[in-house]
Enzyme design. Structure first.
Site, mmCIF file in Angstrom:
data_model
loop_
_atom_site.group_PDB
_atom_site.id
_atom_site.type_symbol
_atom_site.label_atom_id
_atom_site.label_comp_id
_atom_site.label_asym_id
_atom_site.label_seq_id
_atom_site.Cartn_x
_atom_site.Cartn_y
_atom_site.Cartn_z
ATOM 1 N N LYS A 125 -3.560 2.273 -4.634
ATOM 2 C CA LYS A 125 -2.390 2.881 -4.006
ATOM 3 C C LYS A 125 -1.857 4.018 -4.882
ATOM 4 C CE LYS A 125 -1.832 -0.171 -0.546
ATOM 5 N NZ LYS A 125 -0.586 -0.963 -0.464
ATOM 6 N N THR A 126 -0.948 4.805 -4.319
ATOM 7 C CA THR A 126 -0.486 6.033 -4.964
ATOM 8 C C THR A 126 0.365 5.776 -6.202
ATOM 9 O OG1 THR A 126 -0.567 7.279 -2.900
ATOM 10 C CG2 THR A 126 0.883 8.128 -4.620
ATOM 11 N N ASN B 190 3.051 0.176 -3.758
ATOM 12 C CA ASN B 190 4.054 1.121 -3.256
ATOM 13 C C ASN B 190 5.280 0.394 -2.720
ATOM 14 O OD1 ASN B 190 2.335 3.210 -3.875
ATOM 15 N ND2 ASN B 190 1.621 3.518 -1.777
ATOM 16 N N ASP C 153 -4.422 13.518 0.808
ATOM 17 C CA ASP C 153 -4.053 12.166 1.231
ATOM 18 C C ASP C 153 -3.348 12.165 2.582
ATOM 19 O OD1 ASP C 153 -3.607 9.211 0.338
ATOM 20 O OD2 ASP C 153 -1.618 9.886 0.963
ATOM 21 N N HIS D 67 -6.827 7.930 -6.059
ATOM 22 C CA HIS D 67 -7.674 7.003 -5.302
ATOM 23 C C HIS D 67 -8.443 7.799 -4.265
ATOM 24 C CE1 HIS D 67 -4.748 7.567 -2.117
ATOM 25 N NE2 HIS D 67 -3.779 7.189 -2.942
ATOM 26 N N HIS E 50 -5.982 3.398 2.287
ATOM 27 C CA HIS E 50 -6.502 3.078 0.958
ATOM 28 C C HIS E 50 -5.711 1.911 0.401
ATOM 29 C CE1 HIS E 50 -2.982 5.176 -0.774
ATOM 30 N NE2 HIS E 50 -3.168 6.045 0.214
ATOM 31 N N ASN F 26 -2.541 -18.935 -18.661
ATOM 32 C CA ASN F 26 -1.376 -18.142 -18.241
ATOM 33 C C ASN F 26 -1.780 -16.850 -17.534
ATOM 34 O OD1 ASN F 26 -2.303 -16.550 -20.307
ATOM 35 N ND2 ASN F 26 -0.487 -16.743 -21.600
ATOM 36 N N ASP G 223 -3.040 -13.970 -18.120
ATOM 37 C CA ASP G 223 -2.596 -12.637 -18.552
ATOM 38 C C ASP G 223 -3.759 -11.742 -18.969
ATOM 39 O OD1 ASP G 223 -3.342 -13.779 -20.937
ATOM 40 O OD2 ASP G 223 -1.491 -13.279 -22.018
ATOM 41 N N ASP H 29 -5.940 -17.456 -24.642
ATOM 42 C CA ASP H 29 -4.749 -18.280 -24.842
ATOM 43 C C ASP H 29 -4.627 -18.714 -26.299
ATOM 44 O OD1 ASP H 29 -3.963 -18.133 -22.222
ATOM 45 O OD2 ASP H 29 -4.845 -20.052 -21.639
#
Length: 873
Positions: free
Chosen positions: A204-205, A226, A325, A373, A482, A752, A754, A758
């Site tokens: 996305k933009t 967005n 776009d 994108h 997109h 977790n 991330d 860990d």
């Protein structure tokens, strides 16, 4: 015969007609010549000043032309304007370029730019004044510059950097329509470009524009889409709301702040985040977004910024265009609208380059032209409706190509929403289902799209060209869109660069847009803020790299688990094939390698060196075997990694069968640090797997080296189906295709989610009354020689990598395998979870290839490379 007779009879008639036509044409031609001569002679007899032209007379109230025509502002009302008033006095104020008619014009106050004789002195010339009015070669027509040094004019001590984004410019456009974009195509030809640049997910933009100037994944910088909701702020973010200027949404340090914090000025002509006071600051110069501002006006403003006095002039600039776009959404990626938009942005880009040349900056400025994108075609008959899966829709859905689902009532139900039930109800419902539902932590790790409260827990991974929406009341379909999987070729973006710091006439392999931030910092010669990029991985784009990377220093040193006693002190493991202690002692003695045997196995099975451990306080030792080497983690009671090399199938005899139901304790590992076989009881959903597959041994005796507790890892029974098929079928296939592969595999703990390994206390939370932690994922890294005439252990040049990070789950529901043999779904599952070596390193705390004789920057290229299997666009 009849038709031929008819034709012969008609010929005389046709000849007569033709003769008449010839005579008529000759007469008309003669008349045309006479009229032309008459007009020419007549006009030639008149003096120029009496032709009634407004040239150099615009808005001069005293001027009287032929037949008293006028050029003043009121002539239109009176109806006595000279014949060229509109073109000379009005139209010239509306265009951004010079032409031969405008050259030397009287200065018009209302002009967008000037072509008057004094415009250079007054710094308001149109961008092409010198090439049109003074006869200089235009930038487009000029040969590519090959100078090794910067060619900056006085007052520019270091090259400025311009970051130019054309929204939605998919890489394929440049291949297909290059002849329609002469200016951009010249930049590609003269400068450096990648085959494509990979966007971050979702494609996305706002997420990608912010990633480009941050070097952070969307989950890290906070702009995850967005449109989004933050339960902690209890606010919604959208492109049309004023919330986008609330700095609470924008995390991290964008490029303009990095520059400003180190004494440079920065200017942004539209860029997501530039209108928010991030960390309390705006860019030195910024423009509030206004999509109605013509592209030429944006370019003209940027050029004026470059004309500022040295003390006021920025070093870093951004420029943003909404096209192609906007046209791609309206007409789809293959449409006349997109072609027209490409021509428009190319013309505007040419204006920038021409303006730079006019200032002698075209070989001084480092310019990066990229996109956020790509664009995909969508169809109204390719829609997945949630009403086909649920009798009642009682949730909120972000619809489209990257859908998310959350509670409808917020913030009240945000955390109590049953996301797991939604995923179950959407899984394997139809044989031709065009999306896969995921709990966000289970998404492919390469996406780095999980660890943020704004990322809703239910995510739908949608097939190309399809959209997922709530109901049939949604008619927002057709045209282009997109947001899809960033491995889709239609989502690939452009990357081109040109300037004194960049190599010329070079194409490089694709890379991810998280790497651009570090690159721009190097161009500006400043220190980047901490980010997700790999600094130095784009050094090959530069003539002289500013930053030279080095291998990470190992944090936890290894020891060697010594061989003390051929019989275990205690063991609850059984191997019926070893009927007495003598046989047991014999096979255990095989674990006691000589130094020569250790050297030999390291050469074959660790051809690029052992993985270095970057985690703190990790007590681990190396275990050497004739067929593999492993790094054993004492706290986890399992191998952190195992490394072995599988030769090309033609180089080996058929493998011997594996001894069934045989396990024994590794006598090199104390019982307090070893797994117990009783952990894997039949009443549990966990069984044991082998990190190094015993079936890979070349002799029947050497398989006993793998049937030991130090090679055990806990696996869900359903997972072993996939794991075993990969090693028995797919691994052999890869080794055959690549002239052998080196394999490094091991467990991952990311409870977790991330994207990083860990800490021990995090793992301890999830032990669930057991001494052995259950991995969240397993990794496999296949490495071969890019030159397939060489094997991995004698590869003199570049390597090829194929890394996987496979989620370790109790079911295989992701693949809907019911009634299917493994051959129909396992390879697809592995492919879906392809990753970069760098992703594996982050999740394990390991560092690879430190003993490969190759510049570190080239090793970083390898580590940040993401293999792709997409061919369709």
């Amino acid at each position: 015969m009849e038709s031929m007779l008819t034709l012969a009879m008609e010929q005389p008639v046709k000849r007569n007609t033709l003769k008449k036509y010839k005579i008529a044409c000759i007469v008309l031609l003669a008349l045309l010549v006479i009229v032309s001569l008459g007009l020419g002679l007549g006009l030639g007899l008149r003096k120029p000043e009496k032709q009634g032209s407004c040239r150099k007379k615009c808005f001069d109230a005293s001027f009287r032309g032929l037949e008293n025509c006028r050029c003043d502002v009121a002539c239109k009302d009176r109806g006595d304007c000279c014949w060229d008033f509109e073109d000379t006095c009005v139209e010239s104020t509306r265009i951004w370029m010079c032409n031969q008619f405008r050259c030397g014009e009287t200065r018009l106050e209302a002009s967008l730019c000037s072509c008057s004789d004094d415009c250079l002195q007054r710094k308001d010339c149109c961008a092409d004044y010198k090439s049109v009015c003074q006869g200089e070669t235009s930038w487009l027509e000029e040969n590519c510059d090959t100078a090794q040094q910067s060619q900056c004019p006085e007052g520019f001590d270091l090259p400025p950097v311009i970051l130019f984004s054309m929204d939605g410019f998919r890489a394929e456009y440049l291949h297909t329509w290059d002849t329609l974009m002469p200016n951009i195509n010249k930049l590609k030809t003269c400068g450096i470009h990648s085959k494509y640049m990979r966007a971050m997910y979702p494609t996305k933009t706002f997420p990608n524009h912010y990633t480009i100037v941050m070097g952070l994944y969307p989950e890290s910088h906070g702009i995850i889409d967005n449109n989004m909701y933050d339960v902690n702020l209890n606010k919604n973010f959208s492109l049309s709301s004023k919330e986008q200027n609330n700095p609470a949404w924008w995390h991290g340090q964008p490029m303009w702040l990095t520059a400003m914090y180190q004494g440079l000025k920065a200017a942004t002509y539209f860029w997501p985040g530039s209108e928010a006071a991030i960390n309390g600051s705006f860019p030195s110069i910024y423009m509030p977004y206004n999509g109605s501002v013509p592209f030429e006006e944006r370019i003209s403003t940027l050029l004026k910024w470059l004309d500022l006095p040295k003390a006021e002039r920025p070093r870093f600039y951004t420029m943003y265009f909404e096209e192609p776009d906007f046209s791609g959404h309206a007409g789809g990626p293959v449409s006349a609208r997109v072609i027209k938009a490409l021509q428009i942005v190319d013309h505007a880009f040419g204006m920038l380059m021409e303006g730079l040349k006019q200032r002698n900056l075209h070989n001084c400025v480092n310019i990066i032209l990229l996109a956020d994108h790509g664009m995909e075609q969508t169809y109204c008959n390719k829609m997945e409706y949630m009403t086909d899966y649920f009798p009642r829709i009682n949730f909120y859905m972000y619809e489209g190509p990257a859908p998310r689902i959350r509670a409808h009532s917020i913030p009240h139900d945000f955390f109590s929403f049953n996301s797991e039930e939604i995923v179950r109800n959407l899984s394997c419902r139809k044989p031709d289902q065009h999306f896969k539902p995921y709990l966000t932590p289970d998404l492919p790790k390469r996406l780095h799209y999980a660890k943020n409260v704004r990322i809703d827990k239910v995510h739908l991974f949608v097939d190309r060209q399809w959209l997922a929406v709530r109901s049939k009341s949604n008619t927002n379909c057709g045209g282009g869109n997109h947001g899809y999987n960033n491995e889709f070729r239609s989502m690939e973006a452009i990357f081109l660069a040109h300037g004194p710091s960049f190599k010329e006439k070079t194409e490089v392999e694709p890379f991810e847009n998280i790497e651009v931030y570090n690159l721009m910092c190097d161009l500006l010669r400043i220190q980047p803020a901490p980010n997700n990029g790999t600094h130095g991985s784009l050094n090959h784009l530069l003539k002289v790299p500013f930053y030279e990377p080095s291998h990470a220093e190992e944090v936890s040193k290894f020891s060697v688990c010594g061989f003390a006693n051929p019989l275990p002190a205690e063991s609850d493991c059984l191997c019926p094939h070893l009927q007495n202690s003598i046989q047991l002692e014999q096979v255990n003695q095989m674990l006691n390698l000589t130094q020569e045997e250790i050297t030999a196995t390291v050469k074959v099975n660790l051809p690029f060196g052992r993985p270095r451990v970057l985690q703190k306080n990790v007590d681990h030792c190396l275990l050497y075997h004739r067929e593999y080497v492993s790094g054993f983690g004492k706290a986890m009671r399992m191998p952190m990694w195992s490394s072995y090399t599988v030769p090309q199938l033609g180089d080996t005899s058929p493998l011997p069968p594996t001894v069934p139901d045989c396990l024994r304790a590794d006598v090199r590992v104390p019982p307090s640090e070893s797994q117990k076989c009783s952990f894997y009881l039949a009443d549990k959903n966990i069984t044991h797997g082998f990190l190094y597959p015993p079936a890979s041994n070349r002799t029947s005796d050497s398989q006993y080296d793998a049937l030991i507790t130090s090679n055990l890892v806990p696996m869900y029974e359903e997972f072993t189906k996939m794991w075993d098929y990969f090693h028995s079928v797919l691994l052999i296939k890869h080794a055959t295709e690549r002239n052998g592969v080196n394999v490094v595999s091991g467990p991952i703990f990311d409870y977790n989610y991330d994207g990083h390994f860990d800490a021990p206390d995090e793992i301890t939370k999830h032990l669930a009354n057991t001494d052995v932690p259950i991995p969240t994922h397993y990794f496999v890294v296949l490495t071969s020689c890019k030159n397939k005439s060489h094997t991995p252990e004698n590869c003199p040049g570049w390597l090829d990598v194929l890394p996987f990070i496979i989620p370790h789950r109790p079911t295989n529901m992701e693949s809907c395998p019911e009634g299917k043999p493994e051959a129909l779904w396992v390879e697809e599952r592995f492919t879906a979870h392809i990753a970069r070596v760098r992703d594996v390193e982050l999740l394990t705390g390991l560092d690879f290839y430190q003993e490969k004789v190759q510049p570190v920057s080239e090793i970083l290229q390898l580590k940040t490379y993401l293999p792709t299997f997409e061919t369709t666009i």
